[in-house]
Design an enzyme around this catalytic site. Sequence first.
Site, PDB file in Angstrom:
ATOM      1  N   HIS A   1      53.669 -10.987-110.821  1.00  0.00           N
ATOM      2  CA  HIS A   1      53.487 -12.776-110.175  1.00  0.00           C
ATOM      3  C   HIS A   1      53.749 -12.072-108.329  1.00  0.00           C
ATOM      4  O   HIS A   1      53.271 -12.146-107.506  1.00  0.00           O
ATOM      5  CB  HIS A   1      53.158 -13.467-110.505  1.00  0.00           C
ATOM      6  CG  HIS A   1      52.182 -14.628-109.943  1.00  0.00           C
ATOM      7  ND1 HIS A   1      50.826 -14.005-110.293  1.00  0.00           N
ATOM      8  CD2 HIS A   1      52.942 -14.910-108.483  1.00  0.00           C
ATOM      9  CE1 HIS A   1      50.144 -15.055-108.854  1.00  0.00           C
ATOM     10  NE2 HIS A   1      51.519 -15.776-107.946  1.00  0.00           N
ATOM     11  N   GLU A   2      55.105 -12.599-108.857  1.00  0.00           N
ATOM     12  CA  GLU A   2      55.608 -12.741-107.497  1.00  0.00           C
ATOM     13  C   GLU A   2      55.833 -11.369-106.641  1.00  0.00           C
ATOM     14  O   GLU A   2      55.924 -11.499-105.025  1.00  0.00           O
ATOM     15  CB  GLU A   2      56.993 -13.432-107.607  1.00  0.00           C
ATOM     16  CG  GLU A   2      57.233 -14.676-107.643  1.00  0.00           C
ATOM     17  CD  GLU A   2      56.219 -15.175-107.123  1.00  0.00           C
ATOM     18  OE1 GLU A   2      56.274 -14.825-105.768  1.00  0.00           O
ATOM     19  OE2 GLU A   2      55.333 -15.985-108.045  1.00  0.00           O
TER      20      GLU A   2
ATOM     21  N   HIS B   1      52.862 -10.115-104.480  1.00  0.00           N
ATOM     22  CA  HIS B   1      52.711 -11.115-102.981  1.00  0.00           C
ATOM     23  C   HIS B   1      53.618 -10.192-102.500  1.00  0.00           C
ATOM     24  O   HIS B   1      53.307  -9.594-101.302  1.00  0.00           O
ATOM     25  CB  HIS B   1      52.834 -12.326-103.468  1.00  0.00           C
ATOM     26  CG  HIS B   1      52.110 -13.332-103.930  1.00  0.00           C
ATOM     27  ND1 HIS B   1      51.103 -13.652-103.584  1.00  0.00           N
ATOM     28  CD2 HIS B   1      52.712 -14.557-105.052  1.00  0.00           C
ATOM     29  CE1 HIS B   1      50.838 -14.364-104.434  1.00  0.00           C
ATOM     30  NE2 HIS B   1      51.347 -14.710-105.056  1.00  0.00           N
TER      31      HIS B   1
END
Length: 651
Positions: free
Chosen positions: A178-179, A182
């Site tokens: 998820h990170e 980003h």
Amino acid sequence: MDFFSHQDQARKRTGQLVVLFSFAVITLVVLLNLLLAAVFWYSDGQYIQSGDNILQAILRYMTPALWIQVSAGVLVVVGGASLFKWLMLRGGGKTIAESLGGRLLNPDSQEFYEKRLLNVVEEMAIASGMPVPPVYILPDHSINAFAAGYQPSDAVIGVTKGCMEQLSRDQLQGVIAHEFSHIFNGDMRLNIRLMAILFGILFIGMIGRFIFEAALRGGGSRRSNNEKSNPIPFLALGFALIVIGYGGVFFGNLIKAAVSRQREFLADASAVQFTRDPSSIGGALKVIGHGAGSEIASPERDETSHLFFGQALPFRFGWFQTHPPIEERIQRVDKHWDGQFLAPQSRQQAEQESPEIAQQSSQAEKLAAIAGTVAVAGSVISDMANDAPAQASTASSLPTAEQALQKLTDAAHETYNARALVFVLLLAPETRLVHEQQLDLIRQNHGQDLFKSCLRLLQLSKSLDDKERLPLVEKAIPALKQLSADQYQDFRRTVVQLAKADGEIDIFEWCLYRLILRYLEPTFEDVKPVKAKHSKPEKLYPELAVVLSYLAHYGHDSQQGAEQAFSAAVEAAGFDAEKLKLQTVDSKTLKPLNLALATLTEAYPHVKGRAIKAMAACINADGELRGIELDLVRTMAAILESPVPGLFEQK
């Protein structure tokens, strides 16, 4: 998932935010003009004699001169405060992580949970073709994480202690994925811009609070000494500035929260694509919902709440939520969710899940207990290796290729040995005279101890596959970032000298050096992000032709093979085959490639995305992936600051 189109969307979203915040600043200008006109009107006492209504009386004081002065003042204050905050954050992800109380993990940490986390981050980085970011641990026992930085080369990953210890390996992988999304989607720079702009608007309120408190403290003494002195206008001015400034922040936070919620849905979807397992990120969200929570204790959480994996603030609802509700996020990645949350994982379960890491951690603890003995033994072994390298190479107890790779990976995680590893990868074969000259160069520049480390790693590197060399360099980046500025300059100088020792720069040496520059320069030098200028690939056809020609040339032995690979690349990216032709490549110089890549760095993300797609098609055209092809694509993608998720998996 088309990350490059999402990066373009992030840029467009940045433009939309500029428009919205421009309206906010214009509103500030209008309100402050009205406020100051009201203060002047009240101070003159004209409200007693005026036959007009109050608004008409106040408007008479809104002269062109006042408009110009107030407008300039607001722009200077807001712009100056935003610039100040921007400069404070220019250290990138490292500055933000440290402001949140983060502790940098040593890349060679042997503590079980830390080693497992570092392994997960490393795996995700290498598989996606981006540098391994430094990892910070926040002391919170909740489950949360963030990615911060201006660009992939200076990004960091922050993880709470609770996230590291309460999630299973698969769930942790979902959070890290998820990170990383980003980073890929271009959210990090957008987030930092939000922080700077909001601080600029907030500064108006801070000024108002200062004026209000000063008027309260000084009002009584002024009245006693001078009956004509009246603190009411100053109190009113200060209070109004507080309302205006904090009101601007109020609406700014609404905008920030709305943007953040949409980016979180995108990042969740990207994480599923990376891990190919909806239960990874879905499981992490279910553990948060079970009761672990995601609240952050740092006083900086208000300013950085939009950076995190989960809701970092204790009380946020509706339009003020920076993240969608947990239940909604779970249902988006797990449509068959039964509504049940998951309990956190225990230490025993974690060790059973990753027995190899648990065993290594246990062994490390035992070795630490007898560190003195190990140090003495290591010194003796190093001296023997230095005195008789030939005997070491013929020893019967040489490690297997797998064991050697693990030892080299361990060396990449240590700041001291990471330098030695990079030097060893640049050494010419032992059969060449320049090999001894290079070793002498290392001994002269860095001393006997590092020279001995190079000899030890040299023996291990003999079984190294070509495809494993550059990934080792990427794994060494976090350790190399811990060098001092002087150490880095010495290290970089030696890298250049080793590469030039034989009078020429081969393609692997070029790849290694360019990766070192891309990944380490932002840490030790003031490197300005490149601004996007080119939105149409047609204007970059000359540069694209050069890049793809080099790739086709080095990846194929015959002219026919190079032509087929080049054609496959052009077709896959949708370029015009009539205008984009294979060029002759001079293997003795890489200057055209450097110049072409320098121009391509100024392209918009969607153009870079098509270039990466063309590169992937080029190296896959013959069904054989060579180490030099992967090295080139990995390096060129790093230079372009572009992700290549999936290309380097299991190669």
